[in-house]
Design a protein around this motif. Structure first.
Motif, PDB file in Angstrom:
ATOM      1  N   TYR A  52      33.832  39.253  35.606  1.00 33.06           N
ATOM      2  CA  TYR A  52      33.882  40.452  36.454  1.00 33.06           C
ATOM      3  C   TYR A  52      34.580  40.118  37.766  1.00 33.06           C
ATOM      4  CZ  TYR A  52      32.413  44.462  39.245  1.00 33.06           C
ATOM      5  OH  TYR A  52      32.400  45.574  40.037  1.00 33.06           O
ATOM      6  N   ARG A  53      35.508  40.963  38.162  1.00 31.57           N
ATOM      7  CA  ARG A  53      36.280  40.743  39.386  1.00 31.57           C
ATOM      8  C   ARG A  53      35.826  41.732  40.444  1.00 31.57           C
ATOM      9  NH1 ARG A  53      42.920  40.488  39.713  1.00 31.57           N
ATOM     10  NH2 ARG A  53      43.118  40.551  41.994  1.00 31.57           N
ATOM     11  N   PHE A  54      35.373  41.225  41.603  1.00 30.48           N
ATOM     12  CA  PHE A  54      34.834  42.105  42.632  1.00 30.48           C
ATOM     13  C   PHE A  54      35.685  42.134  43.899  1.00 30.48           C
ATOM     14  CE2 PHE A  54      32.338  38.144  42.297  1.00 30.48           C
ATOM     15  CZ  PHE A  54      32.645  37.534  43.494  1.00 30.48           C
ATOM     16  N   THR A  55      36.928  41.694  43.810  1.00 26.95           N
ATOM     17  CA  THR A  55      37.860  41.801  44.925  1.00 26.95           C
ATOM     18  C   THR A  55      39.255  42.015  44.380  1.00 26.95           C
ATOM     19  OG1 THR A  55      38.785  40.669  46.864  1.00 26.95           O
ATOM     20  CG2 THR A  55      38.184  39.302  44.976  1.00 26.95           C
ATOM     21  N   ASP A  56      40.098  42.669  45.177  1.00 22.61           N
ATOM     22  CA  ASP A  56      41.486  42.897  44.758  1.00 22.61           C
ATOM     23  C   ASP A  56      42.353  41.662  44.971  1.00 22.61           C
ATOM     24  OD1 ASP A  56      41.009  45.521  44.006  1.00 22.61           O
ATOM     25  OD2 ASP A  56      41.437  46.315  46.003  1.00 22.61           O
ATOM     26  N   LEU A  57      41.873  40.720  45.795  1.00 20.01           N
ATOM     27  CA  LEU A  57      42.666  39.528  46.103  1.00 20.01           C
ATOM     28  C   LEU A  57      41.977  38.315  45.505  1.00 20.01           C
ATOM     29  CD1 LEU A  57      45.176  38.469  47.655  1.00 20.01           C
ATOM     30  CD2 LEU A  57      43.639  38.020  49.582  1.00 20.01           C
ATOM     31  N   ALA A  58      42.317  37.992  44.279  1.00 20.66           N
ATOM     32  CA  ALA A  58      41.765  36.803  43.631  1.00 20.66           C
ATOM     33  C   ALA A  58      42.529  35.571  44.116  1.00 20.66           C
ATOM     34  CB  ALA A  58      41.862  36.922  42.121  1.00 20.66           C
ATOM     35  N   VAL A  59      41.783  34.500  44.393  1.00 20.55           N
ATOM     36  CA  VAL A  59      42.352  33.229  44.838  1.00 20.55           C
ATOM     37  C   VAL A  59      41.914  32.162  43.845  1.00 20.55           C
ATOM     38  CG1 VAL A  59      42.423  31.498  46.671  1.00 20.55           C
ATOM     39  CG2 VAL A  59      42.294  33.940  47.251  1.00 20.55           C
ATOM     40  N   GLN A  60      42.885  31.367  43.356  1.00 20.12           N
ATOM     41  CA  GLN A  60      42.569  30.340  42.361  1.00 20.12           C
ATOM     42  C   GLN A  60      43.017  28.979  42.878  1.00 20.12           C
ATOM     43  OE1 GLN A  60      43.903  31.159  38.379  1.00 20.12           O
ATOM     44  NE2 GLN A  60      43.515  29.084  37.673  1.00 20.12           N
ATOM     45  N   LEU A  61      42.091  28.043  42.917  1.00 26.41           N
ATOM     46  CA  LEU A  61      42.375  26.658  43.286  1.00 26.41           C
ATOM     47  C   LEU A  61      42.114  25.805  42.058  1.00 26.41           C
ATOM     48  CD1 LEU A  61      43.072  24.488  45.408  1.00 26.41           C
ATOM     49  CD2 LEU A  61      40.630  24.426  45.986  1.00 26.41           C
ATOM     50  N   GLY A  62      43.156  25.248  41.478  1.00 28.78           N
ATOM     51  CA  GLY A  62      43.007  24.530  40.227  1.00 28.78           C
ATOM     52  C   GLY A  62      42.437  25.452  39.165  1.00 28.78           C
ATOM     53  N   ASP A  63      41.329  25.050  38.564  1.00 34.73           N
ATOM     54  CA  ASP A  63      40.695  25.858  37.519  1.00 34.73           C
ATOM     55  C   ASP A  63      39.603  26.774  38.065  1.00 34.73           C
ATOM     56  OD1 ASP A  63      42.258  24.731  35.504  1.00 34.73           O
ATOM     57  OD2 ASP A  63      40.863  23.059  35.213  1.00 34.73           O
ATOM     58  N   LEU A  64      39.405  26.792  39.374  1.00 34.42           N
ATOM     59  CA  LEU A  64      38.343  27.585  39.978  1.00 34.42           C
ATOM     60  C   LEU A  64      38.918  28.850  40.596  1.00 34.42           C
ATOM     61  CD1 LEU A  64      35.427  27.987  40.899  1.00 34.42           C
ATOM     62  CD2 LEU A  64      35.907  26.490  42.857  1.00 34.42           C
ATOM     63  N   THR A  65      38.399  30.006  40.172  1.00 37.25           N
ATOM     64  CA  THR A  65      38.877  31.290  40.678  1.00 37.25           C
ATOM     65  C   THR A  65      37.808  31.925  41.557  1.00 37.25           C
ATOM     66  OG1 THR A  65      40.216  31.640  38.697  1.00 37.25           O
ATOM     67  CG2 THR A  65      39.769  33.569  40.067  1.00 37.25           C
ATOM     68  N   PHE A  66      38.190  32.269  42.786  1.00 40.49           N
ATOM     69  CA  PHE A  66      37.304  32.958  43.719  1.00 40.49           C
ATOM     70  C   PHE A  66      37.540  34.466  43.597  1.00 40.49           C
ATOM     71  CE2 PHE A  66      38.611  28.876  45.615  1.00 40.49           C
ATOM     72  CZ  PHE A  66      37.373  28.240  45.638  1.00 40.49           C
ATOM     73  N   GLY A  67      36.478  35.227  43.791  1.00 37.56           N
ATOM     74  CA  GLY A  67      36.578  36.672  43.675  1.00 37.56           C
ATOM     75  C   GLY A  67      36.167  37.180  42.312  1.00 37.56           C
ATOM     76  N   VAL A  68      35.610  36.297  41.478  1.00 33.98           N
ATOM     77  CA  VAL A  68      35.163  36.679  40.139  1.00 33.98           C
ATOM     78  C   VAL A  68      33.821  35.992  39.849  1.00 33.98           C
ATOM     79  CG1 VAL A  68      37.532  36.941  39.271  1.00 33.98           C
ATOM     80  CG2 VAL A  68      36.340  34.768  38.973  1.00 33.98           C
ATOM     81  N   VAL A  69      33.195  36.428  38.769  1.00 39.74           N
ATOM     82  CA  VAL A  69      32.006  35.763  38.249  1.00 39.74           C
ATOM     83  C   VAL A  69      32.461  34.780  37.179  1.00 39.74           C
ATOM     84  CG1 VAL A  69      29.769  36.058  37.126  1.00 39.74           C
ATOM     85  CG2 VAL A  69      30.624  37.822  38.695  1.00 39.74           C
TER      86      VAL A  69
END
Length: 290
Positions: free
Chosen positions: A8-25
């Protein structure tokens, strides 16, 4: 936010560092929030102003971008203490000590190649929540399109090679012919393509016709055999044969390296001393932004 499904994505601006994605579950049910992305907007610059003697102001020097230092911070909420422990380890792994990708999902997505350059901080707020922060640095300050663009061409069928001896200035016909790759940079700073030449080919050269009509030539003073591959990196200013042998001293760039300027297109024209039907030039690039 309980009950949100993984992915589930709870922000319009997803940020991904390596294999880790912020802004999602994530798959473990951890809600990753990124509230700070400091340094993504612009790196620092360096310039040494020289004061005018006996006059107002200074002489304007060239201005260069420094490395891009980026600080990310936010919060994470886990469904269990074990999931929070796993999230802390996942954060530490994502902030790699070696090259890894930082991807920001703007309207036009952009990425940078980064390495960890500070402590990874994970402050537990409760048994299932934490505040986190990491600092990474991109040695190359440019932000790039995530996907490469590329095109190939053989030698032009209409000619048997380049004329010798050379005359200055070098000129090229404006007529579009085979043996040419057109590369466009949609960004706002120059980008530096990789040129790959596959043999057999005798004394290959690549002419880059710039948007202002000038031409920059890369000329090789040696031949490539049927199984030889020469990779010319216009960023590193290197020429590598078959993956491990430097041929830089045999490649000349008398007008400078043919990079692709901002909002500009460069026509790369492939030439050789004699015609070879199987010789191939590959041009690979990405649009770049400051």
């Amino acid at each position: 936010m309980a009950g949100l499904s993984p992915g589930y994505r709870f922000t319009d601006l997803a940020v991904q560092l390596g294999d880790l994605t912020f802004g999602v579950v994530d798959d473990a049910g951890v809600h990753w929030h990124c509230a700070t992305l400091d340094g993504w907007d612009s790196p620092d610059v360096r310039a040494e102003m020289q004061q005018r003697e006996g006059d107002h102001g200074a002489w304007a020097p060239p201005v260069y971008l420094n490395e891009r230092v980026i600080a990310l911070a936010g919060k994470a909420f886990a469904p269990s203490a074990a999931a929070l422990d796993g999230a802390i380890e996942q954060l530490s792994t994502a902030a790699s000590l070696t090259d890894t990708t930082l991807l920001v999902g703007e309207t036009v997505p952009k990425m940078a190649t980064v390495r960890r350059s500070g402590k990874v901080l994970a402050q537990r707020l409760t048994g299932t929540a934490m505040e986190w922060s990491v600092q990474v640095t991109a040695a190359d300050p440019r932000r790039y399109a995530p996907d490469f663009e590329q095109d190939n061409t053989g030698l032009p069928n209409s000619t048997g090679g380049r004329p010798t001896p050379y005359t200055v200035p070098y000129t090229l016909s404006a007529t579009t012919v085979s043996g040419q790759v057109d590369a466009y940079n949609a960004g706002n700073i120059d980008t530096r393509p990789t040129l790959t030449i596959s043999g057999p080919v005798s004394q290959p050269s690549v002419f880059g016709q710039m948007p202002d009509g000038s031409v920059r030539m890369l000329a090789c003073s040696f031949d490539l055999g049927p199984d030889d591959v020469l990779v010319i990196d216009t960023d590193a200013h290197s020429a590598t044969l078959n993956g491990n042998v430097s041929r830089r001293r045999f490649v000349s760039a008398p007008q400078g390296w043919p990079t692709i300027p901002a909002k500009g297109s460069v026509s790369y024209q492939f030439r050789a001393a004699t015609y070879s039907s199987t010789a191939l030039l590959n041009v690979r690039w990405r649009s770049a932004w400051m």
